[in-house]
Design an enzyme around this catalytic site. Structure first.
Site, PDB file in Angstrom:
ATOM      1  N   LYS A  40       0.825  -1.227   0.000  1.00 31.50           N
ATOM      2  CA  LYS A  40       0.000   0.000   0.000  1.00 31.50           C
ATOM      3  C   LYS A  40       0.854   1.269   0.000  1.00 31.50           C
ATOM      4  O   LYS A  40       0.729   2.129   0.872  1.00 31.50           O
ATOM      5  CB  LYS A  40      -0.944   0.001   1.205  1.00 31.50           C
ATOM      6  CG  LYS A  40      -1.888  -1.190   1.289  1.00 31.50           C
ATOM      7  CD  LYS A  40      -2.821  -1.064   2.496  1.00 31.50           C
ATOM      8  CE  LYS A  40      -3.736  -2.273   2.625  1.00 31.50           C
ATOM      9  NZ  LYS A  40      -3.019  -3.479   3.101  1.00 31.50           N
ATOM     10  N   HIS A  45       2.227   4.912  -0.499  1.00 25.95           N
ATOM     11  CA  HIS A  45       1.529   6.206  -0.455  1.00 25.95           C
ATOM     12  C   HIS A  45       2.570   7.273  -0.134  1.00 25.95           C
ATOM     13  O   HIS A  45       2.988   7.423   1.011  1.00 25.95           O
ATOM     14  CB  HIS A  45       0.440   6.160   0.621  1.00 25.95           C
ATOM     15  CG  HIS A  45      -0.441   7.367   0.648  1.00 25.95           C
ATOM     16  ND1 HIS A  45      -1.519   7.460   1.492  1.00 25.95           N
ATOM     17  CD2 HIS A  45      -0.421   8.529  -0.057  1.00 25.95           C
ATOM     18  CE1 HIS A  45      -2.129   8.630   1.312  1.00 25.95           C
ATOM     19  NE2 HIS A  45      -1.469   9.298   0.381  1.00 25.95           N
ATOM     20  N   ILE A  70       4.921  10.861  -2.294  1.00 20.53           N
ATOM     21  CA  ILE A  70       4.929  11.747  -3.452  1.00 20.53           C
ATOM     22  C   ILE A  70       5.095  10.896  -4.719  1.00 20.53           C
ATOM     23  O   ILE A  70       5.585   9.765  -4.649  1.00 20.53           O
ATOM     24  CB  ILE A  70       6.038  12.812  -3.342  1.00 20.53           C
ATOM     25  CG1 ILE A  70       7.429  12.164  -3.295  1.00 20.53           C
ATOM     26  CG2 ILE A  70       5.812  13.705  -2.119  1.00 20.53           C
ATOM     27  CD1 ILE A  70       8.570  13.164  -3.359  1.00 20.53           C
ATOM     28  N   PRO A  71       4.671  11.401  -5.887  1.00 21.67           N
ATOM     29  CA  PRO A  71       4.643  10.575  -7.104  1.00 21.67           C
ATOM     30  C   PRO A  71       5.943   9.857  -7.432  1.00 21.67           C
ATOM     31  O   PRO A  71       5.934   8.640  -7.692  1.00 21.67           O
ATOM     32  CB  PRO A  71       4.261  11.584  -8.191  1.00 21.67           C
ATOM     33  CG  PRO A  71       3.404  12.577  -7.477  1.00 21.67           C
ATOM     34  CD  PRO A  71       4.043  12.726  -6.121  1.00 21.67           C
ATOM     35  N   ARG A 107     -15.144 -14.259   4.224  1.00 16.63           N
ATOM     36  CA  ARG A 107     -15.227 -15.292   5.255  1.00 16.63           C
ATOM     37  C   ARG A 107     -16.228 -16.358   4.825  1.00 16.63           C
ATOM     38  O   ARG A 107     -17.399 -16.048   4.599  1.00 16.63           O
ATOM     39  CB  ARG A 107     -15.681 -14.696   6.597  1.00 16.63           C
ATOM     40  CG  ARG A 107     -14.708 -13.690   7.211  1.00 16.63           C
ATOM     41  CD  ARG A 107     -13.466 -14.379   7.727  1.00 16.63           C
ATOM     42  NE  ARG A 107     -12.550 -13.449   8.372  1.00 16.63           N
ATOM     43  CZ  ARG A 107     -11.577 -12.792   7.759  1.00 16.63           C
ATOM     44  NH1 ARG A 107     -11.421 -12.946   6.458  1.00 16.63           N
ATOM     45  NH2 ARG A 107     -10.775 -11.988   8.423  1.00 16.63           N
ATOM     46  N   GLN A 112     -12.401  -7.386  10.324  1.00 17.67           N
ATOM     47  CA  GLN A 112     -12.969  -6.834   9.099  1.00 17.67           C
ATOM     48  C   GLN A 112     -14.432  -6.485   9.349  1.00 17.67           C
ATOM     49  O   GLN A 112     -15.218  -7.329   9.751  1.00 17.67           O
ATOM     50  CB  GLN A 112     -12.883  -7.859   7.955  1.00 17.67           C
ATOM     51  CG  GLN A 112     -11.496  -8.436   7.723  1.00 17.67           C
ATOM     52  CD  GLN A 112     -10.640  -7.551   6.850  1.00 17.67           C
ATOM     53  OE1 GLN A 112     -11.111  -6.548   6.342  1.00 17.67           O
ATOM     54  NE2 GLN A 112      -9.386  -7.913   6.690  1.00 17.67           N
ATOM     55  N   ARG A 158      -7.042 -16.195   7.420  1.00 17.64           N
ATOM     56  CA  ARG A 158      -7.182 -17.136   8.527  1.00 17.64           C
ATOM     57  C   ARG A 158      -8.128 -18.312   8.285  1.00 17.64           C
ATOM     58  O   ARG A 158      -7.839 -19.424   8.740  1.00 17.64           O
ATOM     59  CB  ARG A 158      -7.563 -16.363   9.791  1.00 17.64           C
ATOM     60  CG  ARG A 158      -6.370 -15.631  10.403  1.00 17.64           C
ATOM     61  CD  ARG A 158      -6.757 -14.534  11.380  1.00 17.64           C
ATOM     62  NE  ARG A 158      -7.226 -13.325  10.699  1.00 17.64           N
ATOM     63  CZ  ARG A 158      -7.312 -12.142  11.276  1.00 17.64           C
ATOM     64  NH1 ARG A 158      -6.980 -12.006  12.552  1.00 17.64           N
ATOM     65  NH2 ARG A 158      -7.720 -11.093  10.604  1.00 17.64           N
TER      66      ARG A 158
END
Length: 227
Positions: A59, A61, A63-64, A177, A186, A207
């Site tokens: 993930k 995240h 600066i470009p 699930r 979640q 899991r």
């Protein structure tokens, strides 16, 4: 292959013990922040040696330029898929796509919209007085316009996004699930069959498979339920 098994392990040893019980022709695997931070690129290479395609779930995240460099570094590892946060914006995502194309990489690039653990109150806390599904729609549309291959979204949002964005776009869905499983952490969860019916293309399951007495049999059972 529609199933991605989340390797919620702290060490390479534990991750490899899990995949020993899985068939690389039936699933892909996901390496997240904890495992990658502990073990680094070597765990990706070991999984690839066992013939598993890897979704590197970090993930990114930033600066470009920094984000694009990180995405290309992941692609250099030969991973099947990597992700960024859509909230990093259009320029960040477009730069990542441009760099991947320039390098002739085959790695799939997707974006995270709204984390599945977040509800409306959580969004309000960070200044977004909006329903999660509306923010997901906004970010998914931006992701598509930026040239990425898909998004991470909850199954409840998959049907809406499929109608909004069309067919040629991956919807990667965590919070899956099987019947009778615990919700764990979640909030927006659904069964594998319903997720696929609603338009998801890939299901991230951890899991319920990795903690099963027989992970391969559980995986086969889930695959049978969505066949």
């Amino acid at each position: 292959m529609s199933i991605i098994v989340a390797l919620d392990a702290k060490s390479q040893y534990d991750a490899l013990k899990i995949v020993e019980q899985l068939d690389p022709t039936l699933c892909r695997v996901k390496v997240g922040k904890e495992l990658f931070t502990h073990e680094g690129p070597s765990v990706v290479k070991k999984l690839q040696e066992e013939n598993f395609e890897v979704f590197l779930d970090l993930k990114f995240h930033d600066i470009p330029n920094t984000t694009a460099q990180a995405v290309c570094a992941a692609a250099d590892l030969g991973v099947w898929m990597v992700n960024v946060h859509a909230s990093g914006g259009r320029k960040m995502m477009e730069t990542c796509v441009e760099r991947l194309k320039a390098g002739n990489y085959q790695t799939q690039l997707i974006a995270v919209t709204v984390l599945t653990s977040m509800g409306r109150e959580d969004l309000k806390d960070i200044g977004l007085d909006i329903e999660p599904v509306e923010q997901v729609k906004r970010l998914a549309k931006l992701t598509k316009e930026s040239g990425l291959d898909g998004v991470v979204c909850s199954a409840q949002e998959a049907k809406i996004l499929r109608e909004l964005i069309g067919q040629d776009f991956s919807l990667v869905t965590p919070g899956i699930r099987p019947e009778g499983s615990n919700a764990d952490d979640q909030k927006r969860i659904v069964t594998p069959k319903q997720a696929m019916l609603d338009g998801s293309t890939h299901l991230v399951i951890g899991r319920p498979i990795t903690n099963a007495e027989n992970p391969t049999e559980m995986l086969k059972s889930i695959l049978a339920s969505i066949a």
